[in-house]
Design a protein around this motif. Structure first.
Motif, PDB file in Angstrom:
ATOM      1  N   VAL A   1       0.852  -1.195   0.000  1.00 64.59           N
ATOM      2  CA  VAL A   1       0.000   0.000   0.000  1.00 64.59           C
ATOM      3  C   VAL A   1       0.886   1.243   0.000  1.00 64.59           C
ATOM      4  N   TYR A   2       0.503   2.235  -0.803  1.00 65.77           N
ATOM      5  CA  TYR A   2       1.195   3.514  -0.840  1.00 65.77           C
ATOM      6  C   TYR A   2       0.199   4.632  -0.538  1.00 65.77           C
ATOM      7  N   VAL A   3       0.685   5.685   0.117  1.00 66.06           N
ATOM      8  CA  VAL A   3      -0.113   6.894   0.320  1.00 66.06           C
ATOM      9  C   VAL A   3       0.400   7.957  -0.642  1.00 66.06           C
ATOM     10  N   VAL A   4      -0.538   8.531  -1.402  1.00 66.31           N
ATOM     11  CA  VAL A   4      -0.212   9.552  -2.392  1.00 66.31           C
ATOM     12  C   VAL A   4      -0.585  10.917  -1.815  1.00 66.31           C
ATOM     13  N   PRO A   5       0.291  11.904  -1.897  1.00 65.35           N
ATOM     14  CA  PRO A   5       0.006  13.221  -1.313  1.00 65.35           C
ATOM     15  C   PRO A   5      -1.005  14.020  -2.124  1.00 65.35           C
ATOM     16  N   ARG A   6      -2.274  13.609  -2.045  1.00 64.30           N
ATOM     17  CA  ARG A   6      -3.348  14.343  -2.710  1.00 64.30           C
ATOM     18  C   ARG A   6      -4.432  14.662  -1.695  1.00 64.30           C
ATOM     19  N   ILE A   7      -4.668  15.957  -1.498  1.00 68.44           N
ATOM     20  CA  ILE A   7      -5.670  16.386  -0.514  1.00 68.44           C
ATOM     21  C   ILE A   7      -6.944  16.880  -1.180  1.00 68.44           C
ATOM     22  N   ASP A   8      -7.012  16.798  -2.517  1.00 65.15           N
ATOM     23  CA  ASP A   8      -8.167  17.339  -3.239  1.00 65.15           C
ATOM     24  C   ASP A   8      -9.240  16.301  -3.524  1.00 65.15           C
ATOM     25  N   ALA A   9      -8.974  15.036  -3.238  1.00 65.37           N
ATOM     26  CA  ALA A   9      -9.962  14.002  -3.546  1.00 65.37           C
ATOM     27  C   ALA A   9      -9.784  12.803  -2.630  1.00 65.37           C
ATOM     28  N   ILE A  10     -10.912  12.244  -2.185  1.00 70.86           N
ATOM     29  CA  ILE A  10     -10.908  11.003  -1.417  1.00 70.86           C
ATOM     30  C   ILE A  10     -10.979   9.857  -2.416  1.00 70.86           C
ATOM     31  N   ASN A  11      -9.935   9.033  -2.447  1.00 73.27           N
ATOM     32  CA  ASN A  11      -9.934   7.971  -3.442  1.00 73.27           C
ATOM     33  C   ASN A  11      -8.877   6.930  -3.104  1.00 73.27           C
ATOM     34  N   ALA A  12      -9.046   5.741  -3.664  1.00 72.93           N
ATOM     35  CA  ALA A  12      -8.055   4.675  -3.593  1.00 72.93           C
ATOM     36  C   ALA A  12      -8.157   3.889  -4.891  1.00 72.93           C
ATOM     37  N   ALA A  13      -7.077   3.238  -5.289  1.00 73.76           N
ATOM     38  CA  ALA A  13      -7.069   2.479  -6.539  1.00 73.76           C
ATOM     39  C   ALA A  13      -6.017   1.388  -6.446  1.00 73.76           C
ATOM     40  N   THR A  14      -6.169   0.383  -7.304  1.00 73.34           N
ATOM     41  CA  THR A  14      -5.234  -0.736  -7.346  1.00 73.34           C
ATOM     42  C   THR A  14      -4.678  -0.877  -8.751  1.00 73.34           C
ATOM     43  N   PHE A  15      -3.348  -0.997  -8.853  1.00 69.06           N
ATOM     44  CA  PHE A  15      -2.684  -1.096 -10.145  1.00 69.06           C
ATOM     45  C   PHE A  15      -1.595  -2.165 -10.082  1.00 69.06           C
ATOM     46  N   GLY A  16      -0.970  -2.415 -11.251  1.00 76.96           N
ATOM     47  CA  GLY A  16       0.148  -3.340 -11.321  1.00 76.96           C
ATOM     48  C   GLY A  16      -0.169  -4.529 -12.198  1.00 76.96           C
ATOM     49  N   THR A  17       0.454  -5.641 -11.871  1.00 75.42           N
ATOM     50  CA  THR A  17       0.201  -6.905 -12.542  1.00 75.42           C
ATOM     51  C   THR A  17      -0.212  -7.914 -11.480  1.00 75.42           C
ATOM     52  N   GLU A  18      -0.623  -9.091 -11.908  1.00 71.90           N
ATOM     53  CA  GLU A  18      -1.066 -10.084 -10.927  1.00 71.90           C
ATOM     54  C   GLU A  18       0.059 -10.474  -9.976  1.00 71.90           C
ATOM     55  N   ASP A  19       1.286 -10.425 -10.461  1.00 72.99           N
ATOM     56  CA  ASP A  19       2.421 -10.810  -9.625  1.00 72.99           C
ATOM     57  C   ASP A  19       2.988  -9.650  -8.824  1.00 72.99           C
ATOM     58  N   ASP A  20       2.644  -8.434  -9.204  1.00 66.94           N
ATOM     59  CA  ASP A  20       3.215  -7.260  -8.550  1.00 66.94           C
ATOM     60  C   ASP A  20       2.167  -6.152  -8.514  1.00 66.94           C
ATOM     61  N   SER A  21       1.191  -6.291  -7.636  1.00 68.40           N
ATOM     62  CA  SER A  21       0.106  -5.312  -7.542  1.00 68.40           C
ATOM     63  C   SER A  21       0.241  -4.501  -6.263  1.00 68.40           C
ATOM     64  N   PHE A  22      -0.390  -3.335  -6.242  1.00 66.59           N
ATOM     65  CA  PHE A  22      -0.330  -2.485  -5.065  1.00 66.59           C
ATOM     66  C   PHE A  22      -1.553  -1.579  -5.018  1.00 66.59           C
ATOM     67  N   ILE A  23      -1.842  -1.101  -3.827  1.00 69.79           N
ATOM     68  CA  ILE A  23      -2.970  -0.199  -3.586  1.00 69.79           C
ATOM     69  C   ILE A  23      -2.426   1.194  -3.333  1.00 69.79           C
ATOM     70  N   MET A  24      -3.055   2.183  -3.946  1.00 71.63           N
ATOM     71  CA  MET A  24      -2.680   3.578  -3.711  1.00 71.63           C
ATOM     72  C   MET A  24      -3.854   4.291  -3.050  1.00 71.63           C
ATOM     73  N   VAL A  25      -3.567   5.036  -1.986  1.00 70.09           N
ATOM     74  CA  VAL A  25      -4.587   5.737  -1.218  1.00 70.09           C
ATOM     75  C   VAL A  25      -4.241   7.213  -1.173  1.00 70.09           C
ATOM     76  N   ASN A  26      -5.158   8.070  -1.620  1.00 73.07           N
ATOM     77  CA  ASN A  26      -4.937   9.506  -1.501  1.00 73.07           C
ATOM     78  C   ASN A  26      -4.898   9.899  -0.027  1.00 73.07           C
ATOM     79  N   SER A  27      -4.013  10.817   0.318  1.00 68.57           N
ATOM     80  CA  SER A  27      -3.864  11.219   1.721  1.00 68.57           C
ATOM     81  C   SER A  27      -5.156  11.778   2.295  1.00 68.57           C
ATOM     82  N   ALA A  28      -5.974  12.433   1.459  1.00 71.79           N
ATOM     83  CA  ALA A  28      -7.250  12.965   1.939  1.00 71.79           C
ATOM     84  C   ALA A  28      -8.158  11.864   2.457  1.00 71.79           C
TER      85      ALA A  28
END
Length: 294
Positions: free
Chosen positions: A94-121
């Motif tokens: 999981v990574y936290v992205v420095p974005r305070i303008d939107a509440i959001n989360a997303a998942t990217f990558g490949t099946e072997d190397d995936s990760f979740i990104m969460v906006n700081s807001a």
């Protein structure tokens, strides 16, 4: 049909990758995903995404992000661990992205190397319970082998906005429309995963609305029932319903109503220690009726 979710998790730990999530996944998601494998533009796009994803994700998506771990963002680290444990998957990156303008989360990558990104807001405005719903939803994408398709859709959307999109239009637009159709079904699957993790329908609904308004002050002034009824009235019209064809997520009222249906299912009730509820067949029938665009 009652579903023993604990037994499902035990089976999941030994399941082949192609079987992931089928203990609770929306049948429409599974059906469309199987069909996508026969759509040539989608298969070509997916193949190229797997080759390009690593460099793209490292440069565009991870720039400035902070990795969650036991010594930083421990609150989120613990929530991700609980969700992974409940769904029977390895703890996600999981990574936290420095974005305070939107509440959001997303998942990217490949099946072997995936990760979740969460906006700081998201961490600022959501309670731990609401974060559990959101992270559980994202873990559902990983569990159900959605990640490559999600990354492909993101890349195609970015390409379509660039000049390159004009050159590659014959590939981009058919693949994008097909993936958007699948994505709407996949979101239903992962909303189920979120509810299985947070185990509170009201928490899931609050998280949905906070994502929609992306502002804590506005959320505090919203009457949830009135707001959802307003959205529903606007989207019942023919043009509103057709507008969903170009979206990667179902309209919010549909997601809320589906979550209510899922909360009444035998599958969900068994997972939280209850009894009775809609059979799996009735759950899927009502869901299919609800999510139809036209």
């Amino acid at each position: 049909m009652n579903v023993d979710f604990a037994a499902y998790v035990a089976r999941r730990r030994q399941a082949a990758p192609g079987d992931r999530g089928e203990g609770y996944a929306y049948v429409g998601d599974l059906r469309v995903r199987r069909a996508l494998k026969t759509v040539r533009p989608v298969e070509l796009a997916v193949t190229h995404t797997v080759k390009l994803a690593q460099s793209f994700l490292n440069s565009e998506l991870l720039g400035g992000a902070v990795k969650v771990g036991p010594q930083q963002f421990t609150r989120l680290h613990e929530i991700a661990g609980r969700c992974a444990g409940l769904l029977g998957i390895p703890r996600p990156t999981v990574y936290v992205v420095p974005r305070i303008d939107a509440i959001n989360a997303a998942t990217f990558g490949t099946e072997d190397d995936s990760f979740i990104m969460v906006n700081s807001a998201t961490m600022d405005y959501l309670t731990d319970e609401e974060l559990t719903f959101i992270i559980g939803h994202e873990c559902g994408h990983i569990q159900n082998n959605h990640v490559v398709y999600l990354t492909t859709l993101h890349l195609l959307t970015q390409m379509a906005r660039a000049v390159l999109g004009l050159v590659l239009a014959p590939l981009i637009y058919p693949a994008t429309l097909a993936l958007q159709s699948w994505s709407r079904a996949a979101e239903i699957t992962c909303d189920r995963a979120g509810l299985l993790c947070c185990r509170d329908l009201s928490v899931g609904i609050r998280a949905f609305v906070k994502l929609a308004v992306s502002n804590q002050r506005l959320f505090d002034e919203i009457n949830l029932d009135a707001y959802l009824d307003q959205l529903r009235q606007g989207q019942d019209a023919g043009l509103g319903r057709l507008g969903e064809l170009g979206r990667s997520h179902p309209y919010l009222p549909k997601r809320v109503e589906h979550l209510r249906i899922f909360a009444d299912s035998a599958l969900y009730r068994a997972a939280v220690g209850g009894e009775g509820g809609l059979t799996r067949e009735e759950l899927e029938r009502q869901t299919a009726d609800l999510v139809k665009v036209v």
